[in-house]
Enzyme design. Sequence first.
Site, PDB file in Angstrom:
ATOM      1  N   SER A 154      -1.942   0.132  -6.088  1.00 39.52           N
ATOM      2  CA  SER A 154      -1.668   1.308  -6.414  1.00 39.52           C
ATOM      3  C   SER A 154      -0.316   2.028  -6.616  1.00 39.52           C
ATOM      4  CB  SER A 154      -2.960   2.246  -6.032  1.00 39.52           C
ATOM      5  OG  SER A 154      -2.638   2.060  -4.531  1.00 39.52           O
TER       6      SER A 154
ATOM      7  N   CYS B  28       0.853  -1.128   0.134  1.00 37.80           N
ATOM      8  CA  CYS B  28       0.004  -0.028   0.123  1.00 37.80           C
ATOM      9  C   CYS B  28       0.908   1.262   0.010  1.00 37.80           C
ATOM     10  CB  CYS B  28      -0.920  -0.145   1.192  1.00 37.80           C
ATOM     11  SG  CYS B  28      -1.944   1.621   1.329  1.00 37.80           S
TER      12      CYS B  28
HETATM   13  C1  LIG Z   1     -10.402   2.724  -2.888  1.00 34.33           C
HETATM   14  C2  LIG Z   1      -9.350   1.725  -2.989  1.00 34.33           C
HETATM   15  C3  LIG Z   1      -8.912   1.036  -1.801  1.00 34.33           C
HETATM   16  C4  LIG Z   1      -8.146   0.054  -1.970  1.00 34.33           C
HETATM   17  N1  LIG Z   1      -7.698  -0.931  -0.789  1.00 34.33           N
HETATM   18  C5  LIG Z   1      -6.406  -1.569  -0.776  1.00 34.33           C
HETATM   19  C6  LIG Z   1      -6.436  -2.495   0.229  1.00 34.33           C
HETATM   20  O1  LIG Z   1      -7.026  -2.293   1.216  1.00 34.33           O
HETATM   21  N2  LIG Z   1      -5.512  -3.496   0.080  1.00 34.33           N
HETATM   22  C7  LIG Z   1      -4.765  -3.506  -1.081  1.00 34.33           C
HETATM   23  O2  LIG Z   1      -3.901  -4.475  -1.165  1.00 34.33           O
HETATM   24  N3  LIG Z   1      -5.030  -2.781  -2.236  1.00 34.33           N
HETATM   25  C8  LIG Z   1      -6.085  -1.872  -2.295  1.00 34.33           C
HETATM   26  N4  LIG Z   1      -6.355  -1.181  -3.105  1.00 34.33           N
HETATM   27  C9  LIG Z   1      -5.603  -1.542  -4.380  1.00 34.33           C
HETATM   28  C10 LIG Z   1      -6.176  -2.410  -5.339  1.00 34.33           C
HETATM   29  O3  LIG Z   1      -6.810  -3.624  -4.891  1.00 34.33           O
HETATM   30  C11 LIG Z   1      -5.722  -2.456  -6.714  1.00 34.33           C
HETATM   31  O4  LIG Z   1      -4.265  -3.154  -6.535  1.00 34.33           O
HETATM   32  C12 LIG Z   1      -5.411  -1.212  -7.407  1.00 34.33           C
HETATM   33  O5  LIG Z   1      -6.390  -0.328  -7.084  1.00 34.33           O
HETATM   34  C13 LIG Z   1      -5.280  -1.385  -8.913  1.00 34.33           C
HETATM   35  O6  LIG Z   1      -6.316  -2.142  -9.605  1.00 34.33           O
HETATM   36  P1  LIG Z   1      -7.525  -1.369 -10.231  1.00 34.33           P
HETATM   37  O7  LIG Z   1      -6.951  -0.400 -11.171  1.00 34.33           O
HETATM   38  O8  LIG Z   1      -8.347  -2.383 -10.926  1.00 34.33           O
HETATM   39  O9  LIG Z   1      -8.383  -0.668  -9.254  1.00 34.33           O
HETATM   40  C14 LIG Z   1      -7.156   0.050  -3.139  1.00 34.33           C
HETATM   41  C15 LIG Z   1      -7.792   0.617  -4.466  1.00 34.33           C
HETATM   42  C16 LIG Z   1      -8.624   1.470  -4.221  1.00 34.33           C
HETATM   43  C17 LIG Z   1      -8.927   2.251  -5.491  1.00 34.33           C
END
Ligand SMILES: Cc1cc2nc3c(=O)[nH]c(=O)nc-3n(C[C@H](O)[C@H](O)[C@H](O)COP(=O)(O)O)c2cc1C
Length: 305
Positions: free
Chosen positions: A192, A127
């Site tokens: 992210s 994270c």
């Molecule tokens: C609002 C939000 C909360 C997230 N919370 C977590 C989390 O608790 N743990 C984690 O490993 N990744 C978390 N992520 C990251 C996502 O799991 C993912 O790795 C990242 O958003 C990229 O994928 P996407 O483009 O499909 O969102 C979060 C992402 C977003 C947008």
Amino acid sequence: MLKSDILGMKLKNPLFLAAGILGTTASGMKMVANAGAGGIVTKSFSLEANDGYDNPTIVKIEGGVINSVGLASPGVEAKKEELKELQEMRKETPVIASIYGDSEEVFCEVAERTKDLVDAFELNVSCPHAKCGFGSNIGENPEMTYDIVSSVKDAIKDVPIVVKLTPNVTDITEIAKASQDAGADALTLINSVGPGLRIDYQTARPILNNVLGGIAGPMIKPIALKCVYNTYKTVDIPIFGVGGIKDYKDVLEFMYAGASLLQIGTSIMYSGPEIFQTISDDLSNFLEENGYKNVTEIIGLSHEL
Ligand SMILES: Cc1cc2nc3c(=O)[nH]c(=O)nc-3n(C[C@H](O)[C@H](O)[C@H](O)COP(=O)(O)O)c2cc1C
């Protein structure tokens, strides 16, 4: 056509809910499962409850969002109650628990307390907006990552361990290899990107309360794909691809690059949980029209050309 067997999980399709989106409560996770997801990754949780950062914690950008939720989550005991409600669902839709901590002891204790309720663990060492000592503070460092993964692996014998990595490093393959050497059963790429920043043009103030947050959504897809593509050539364990997936064409790109399983996060905010069924149907049609018998045939295809 989409069935596969990964880490002992029998999947109707390889499309999972990504950690952090609708993965907090049992009802949210059941809703996503009923909408057609092949599996669920929970919102990350740890030993103690964590309020995360104050609002606003999420802001839109072109092609995605920036979030600084700050790993807000109930503690492990409250999370266990949610997980208990998913046991029937798990027969059809496996559940991966995303866990975090700031030490080997915390990771191990959280895993010990929940291991009978889940199909795998995803260690969040990535994270980008976690408090000091958590998240990417660990995953940017191969030695610290190795130590956490190997101690969880030693403590938990029967449940597979997946390690979720940060792209915000010079060479992600170095951390990927350290994870594999420590006994990881699979890798999730990527958490992210960033962190990044948005400023209100009228007030000149940063929009997020925490100022900085992780960038997600379609704009990070090329970075995620690069990480999957490069890592595929350096490890022997399965790779779970995540970052910007919004349709079946994105899924194809990730699988060609080497992903065996996909996770979807931000796009659910735009397209709703129905995105899982839509992508499953479109992917099946594409594979059938192109003469494939099973989705696993396309994993790593780009590397063979
Ligand atoms: C609002 C939000 C909360 C997230 N919370 C977590 C989390 O608790 N743990 C984690 O490993 N990744 C978390 N992520 C990251 C996502 O799991 C993912 O790795 C990242 O958003 C990229 O994928 P996407 O483009 O499909 O969102 C979060 C992402 C977003 C947008």
